[in-house]
Design an enzyme around this catalytic site. Structure first.
Site, mmCIF file in Angstrom:
data_model
loop_
_atom_site.group_PDB
_atom_site.id
_atom_site.type_symbol
_atom_site.label_atom_id
_atom_site.label_comp_id
_atom_site.label_asym_id
_atom_site.label_seq_id
_atom_site.Cartn_x
_atom_site.Cartn_y
_atom_site.Cartn_z
ATOM 1 N N ASP A 58 -3.720 4.395 -10.569
ATOM 2 C CA ASP A 58 -3.295 4.275 -9.168
ATOM 3 C C ASP A 58 -2.867 2.836 -8.907
ATOM 4 O O ASP A 58 -3.592 2.060 -8.291
ATOM 5 C CB ASP A 58 -4.445 4.689 -8.239
ATOM 6 C CG ASP A 58 -4.023 4.640 -6.771
ATOM 7 O OD1 ASP A 58 -2.840 4.367 -6.495
ATOM 8 O OD2 ASP A 58 -4.881 4.874 -5.912
ATOM 9 N N LYS A 60 0.103 2.334 -7.447
ATOM 10 C CA LYS A 60 1.075 2.458 -6.339
ATOM 11 C C LYS A 60 2.298 1.594 -6.634
ATOM 12 O O LYS A 60 2.709 0.742 -5.846
ATOM 13 C CB LYS A 60 0.431 2.099 -5.005
ATOM 14 C CG LYS A 60 -0.712 3.058 -4.638
ATOM 15 C CD LYS A 60 -1.232 2.838 -3.232
ATOM 16 C CE LYS A 60 -2.360 3.794 -2.914
ATOM 17 N NZ LYS A 60 -3.616 3.519 -3.660
ATOM 18 N N ASP A 63 8.492 -1.249 -7.276
ATOM 19 C CA ASP A 63 9.377 -2.350 -7.676
ATOM 20 C C ASP A 63 10.742 -1.786 -8.044
ATOM 21 O O ASP A 63 11.011 -0.594 -7.855
ATOM 22 C CB ASP A 63 8.729 -3.113 -8.841
ATOM 23 C CG ASP A 63 9.030 -4.602 -8.782
ATOM 24 O OD1 ASP A 63 10.221 -4.957 -8.632
ATOM 25 O OD2 ASP A 63 8.091 -5.414 -8.901
#
Ligand code: C5P
Length: 211
Positions: A58, A60, A63
């Site tokens: 995780d 997240k 980019d």
């Protein structure tokens, strides 16, 4: 009814292994994020893998596509089965994570809506619905949606069909396991298990809502 996923947000290798070992018989996956990886290193995945339970990263990830690819490749090389990325950077950034997951035989989940109160400022409503649709179009395996807002999970389910919904927010954040369980594919529980006096017993309690 959902799989049980432990959010292992503890801050040492010793505690991570001890909680994971206690809860393992009741778990379908372990989710690891920045708290544990920054404290114990990405190679914490190796000993955790020995419990034979899939690991979800995780991070997240949020980019440009090339950087997302590099991050996702590191994650899968470390032994994780799935990665969680953000959708708000756009479909090409999500596609980079999906491609890395596919190359590794793994899975990619996109955050559609978060579970905390502040999520209502940006990551909810129409935006969440657009993110859910984009996750489907990008070939993601599913989305992250809030156990704290079951009605939103139902709305997002209508968009994603039989893609998976992994749902955090049960327990410490106030989500009710009984209400959310029939609506989702994976119930993510962190503090209510790893801060419990008896993590094995706490995990067993949540495992009652499993398939
Ligand atoms: O301790 P608790 O059960 O609240 O843990 C929830 C876990 O799910 C945490 O690791 C948190 O970072 C994560 N998460 C969340 N809401 C999201 C996505 C992830 O709470 N939308």
């Amino acid at each position: 009814m959902p799989d049980l996923i432990l959010a292992l947000d503890v801050l040492s290798r010793e505690e991570a292994l001890s909680v994971a070992e206690a809860a393992a018989p009741h778990l379908d996956a372990i989710k690891i994020g920045y708290p544990l990886v920054l404290a114990a290193g990405l190679d914490i995945a190796a000993p955790l893998s020995e419990f034979g339970i899939p690991l979800i990263a995780d991070f997240k990830v949020a980019d440009i596509p090339n950087t997302n690819s590099l991050i996702a490749q590191q994650v899968f090389a470390a032994g994780f089965f799935a990665i969680i990325c953000q959708g708000f950077c756009g479909s090409d950034s999500v596609a980079a994570c999906v491609e890395a997951a596919d190359d590794a035989g793994g899975e990619c989940y996109v955050v559609a809506e978060m579970s905390h109160p502040g999520a209502l400022e940006f990551l909810s409503g129409k935006n969440a619905e657009l993110l859910a649709q984009m996750a489907v179009d990008a070939g993601a395996h599913g989305i992250i949606a809030p156990a704290t807002r079951p009605e939103r999970v139902q709305t997002l389910r209508a968009i994603i069909g039989d893609k998976k919904i992994l749902s955090p927010g049960v327990g410490a954040q106030g989500g009710d396991p009984e209400t959310i369980a029939p609506l989702i594919d994976g119930m993510i529980v962190g503090r209510s298990i790893y801060t419990a006096e008896d993590p094995a017993e706490a995990a067993r309690t949540y495992a009652r809502f499993r398939r």
